[in-house]
Design an enzyme around this catalytic site. Structure first.
Site, mmCIF file in Angstrom:
data_model
loop_
_atom_site.group_PDB
_atom_site.id
_atom_site.type_symbol
_atom_site.label_atom_id
_atom_site.label_comp_id
_atom_site.label_asym_id
_atom_site.label_seq_id
_atom_site.Cartn_x
_atom_site.Cartn_y
_atom_site.Cartn_z
ATOM 1 N N ASN A 82 0.164 -2.565 -6.889
ATOM 2 C CA ASN A 82 -0.088 -2.149 -5.505
ATOM 3 C C ASN A 82 -0.907 -0.866 -5.532
ATOM 4 O OD1 ASN A 82 0.029 -1.362 -2.846
ATOM 5 N ND2 ASN A 82 2.254 -1.064 -2.798
ATOM 6 N N LYS A 92 -2.202 0.718 -3.119
ATOM 7 C CA LYS A 92 -1.968 1.560 -1.928
ATOM 8 C C LYS A 92 -3.297 2.078 -1.373
ATOM 9 C CE LYS A 92 2.627 2.440 -3.667
ATOM 10 N NZ LYS A 92 3.793 3.300 -3.786
ATOM 11 N N HIS A 98 6.885 -3.256 2.695
ATOM 12 C CA HIS A 98 6.887 -2.165 1.722
ATOM 13 C C HIS A 98 7.521 -0.924 2.360
ATOM 14 C CE1 HIS A 98 5.614 1.029 -0.934
ATOM 15 N NE2 HIS A 98 5.513 0.087 -1.855
ATOM 16 N N GLU A 122 6.832 2.089 2.403
ATOM 17 C CA GLU A 122 5.916 3.017 3.095
ATOM 18 C C GLU A 122 5.560 2.474 4.475
ATOM 19 O OE1 GLU A 122 3.231 3.199 -0.194
ATOM 20 O OE2 GLU A 122 4.801 4.213 -1.329
ATOM 21 N N GLU A 159 12.898 -2.526 -4.180
ATOM 22 C CA GLU A 159 12.312 -1.226 -4.485
ATOM 23 C C GLU A 159 13.139 -0.124 -3.825
ATOM 24 O OE1 GLU A 159 7.897 -1.546 -5.384
ATOM 25 O OE2 GLU A 159 8.030 -1.746 -3.228
ATOM 26 N N GLY A 213 7.383 6.292 -6.542
ATOM 27 C CA GLY A 213 6.463 7.417 -6.693
ATOM 28 C C GLY A 213 7.148 8.724 -7.054
ATOM 29 N N SER A 258 8.647 3.498 -9.820
ATOM 30 C CA SER A 258 8.390 4.273 -11.039
ATOM 31 C C SER A 258 8.511 3.455 -12.321
ATOM 32 C CB SER A 258 9.301 5.510 -11.090
ATOM 33 O OG SER A 258 9.017 6.369 -9.998
HETATM 34 P P1 PGA Z 1 5.507 3.407 -7.932
HETATM 35 O O1 PGA Z 1 5.369 2.513 -6.608
HETATM 36 O O2 PGA Z 1 5.392 2.488 -9.116
HETATM 37 O O3 PGA Z 1 4.383 4.400 -7.849
HETATM 38 O O4 PGA Z 1 6.848 4.066 -7.868
HETATM 39 C C1 PGA Z 1 5.947 1.241 -6.521
HETATM 40 C C2 PGA Z 1 5.603 0.608 -5.196
HETATM 41 O O5 PGA Z 1 5.534 1.326 -4.200
HETATM 42 O O6 PGA Z 1 5.394 -0.623 -5.093
#
Ligand code: PGA
Length: 263
Positions: A11, A13, A97, A99, A169, A175, A215
């Site tokens: 992803n 983003k 997601h 976010e 997640e 992140g 992560s």
């Molecule tokens: P990350 O994000 O690997 O940077 O923690 C995962 C995601 O948001 O799908």
């Protein structure tokens, strides 16, 4: 007993320029193995070029969108429909997601509408669910996952669920550099598979891939993917680094799951 083909998604983003998107697409055109599904989720504006680059290279990498609107068309400034995505060669989409849920305001119900639209349009839909730190500390992890999963699938037709992938997640792991322990992630995944069995049937629950996200890095991927109910990962930050992403994909190819844990 089901065999689930590993799935790793990157992803991107709201990252990359056109040039960086081209370079990343080229870097994933040579996946290490055939026994895995690899997908990339570039920003909307680069879907066309990434999908063209991968097609030209004969790559099996799946190209997906990070979001979609659940309506057909109309006066909806800034929105992108499922038909527009398929038009560009997209075969997958993310919904729910964290976010989108926590920063951009997607409600459980809206996620359900988007998920139904993605699945109904023949897209592979990665429905993302997961608890916040506060919810985890209150002992609500499984309840939050169950609520988001039920709402996420509330409008989907049972016949479309073959193209469903669930991504667990935990919000506090995205992140942040913090990852759920393999045991905690496995427990959450097994509970999610149980809810899927309840919502659908045992066969569907056993066949549905459940990815872990938050992560994931080359250093922790193998241990996470070795868990019986973890069928791959949704990768954010590390998917922007071609070497790290390739190493994570490699870790997933060795862990085809053949377990049965749904009730
Ligand atoms: P990350 O994000 O690997 O940077 O923690 C995962 C995601 O948001 O799908």
């Amino acid at each position: 007993m089901a065999t689930r083909r590993p799935f790793v998604g990157g992803n991107w983003k709201m990252n990359t320029t056109a040039r960086e998107a081209d370079a990343l697409a080229r870097a994933v055109t040579a996946p290490a193995a055939d026994d895995i599904d690899i997908a990339v989720f570039p920003p909307f504006v680069y879907l066309d070029r990434v999908s063209a680059a991968l097609r030209q290279a004969g790559s099996p990498t799946i190209v997906g969108a990070q979001d979609l609107d659940h309506r057909d068309n109309g006066a909806l400034t800034g929105q992108v429909s499922a038909a527009m995505l398929t038009d560009l060669g997209c075969t997958a989409a993310l919904t729910g997601h964290s976010e989108r849920r926590h920063i951009l305001g997607d409600s459980d119900d809206l996620v359900g509408l988007k998920t139904a639209r993605a699945l109904g349009s023949g897209l592979i839909c990665l429905l993302c669910i997961g608890e916040t730190l506060e919810q985890r500390e209150a002992g609500d992890t499984d309840a939050v996952n169950e609520r988001q999963l039920r709402a996420g699938l509330a409008h989907a037709k049972p016949a479309s669920l073959d193209a469903l992938v669930v991504a667990y997640e935990p919000v506090w792991a995205i992140g942040t550099g913090r990852t759920a322990s393999p045991e905690d992630a496995q427990n959450a995944h097994a509970a999610i598979r149980g809810v899927l069995a309840d919502l659908t049937d045992n066969r569907t629950a056993q066949a549905t891939r459940i990815l872990y996200g938050g992560s994931v890095k080359p250093s922790n991927a193998a241990e996470l993917f070795a868990q019986p109910d973890i069928d791959g990962g949704l990768i954010g930050g590390a998917s922007l680094d071609p070497e790290a992403f390739a190493a994570i994909c490699q870790a997933a190819t060795h862990t085809t799951s053949t377990t049965s844990s749904a009730r």
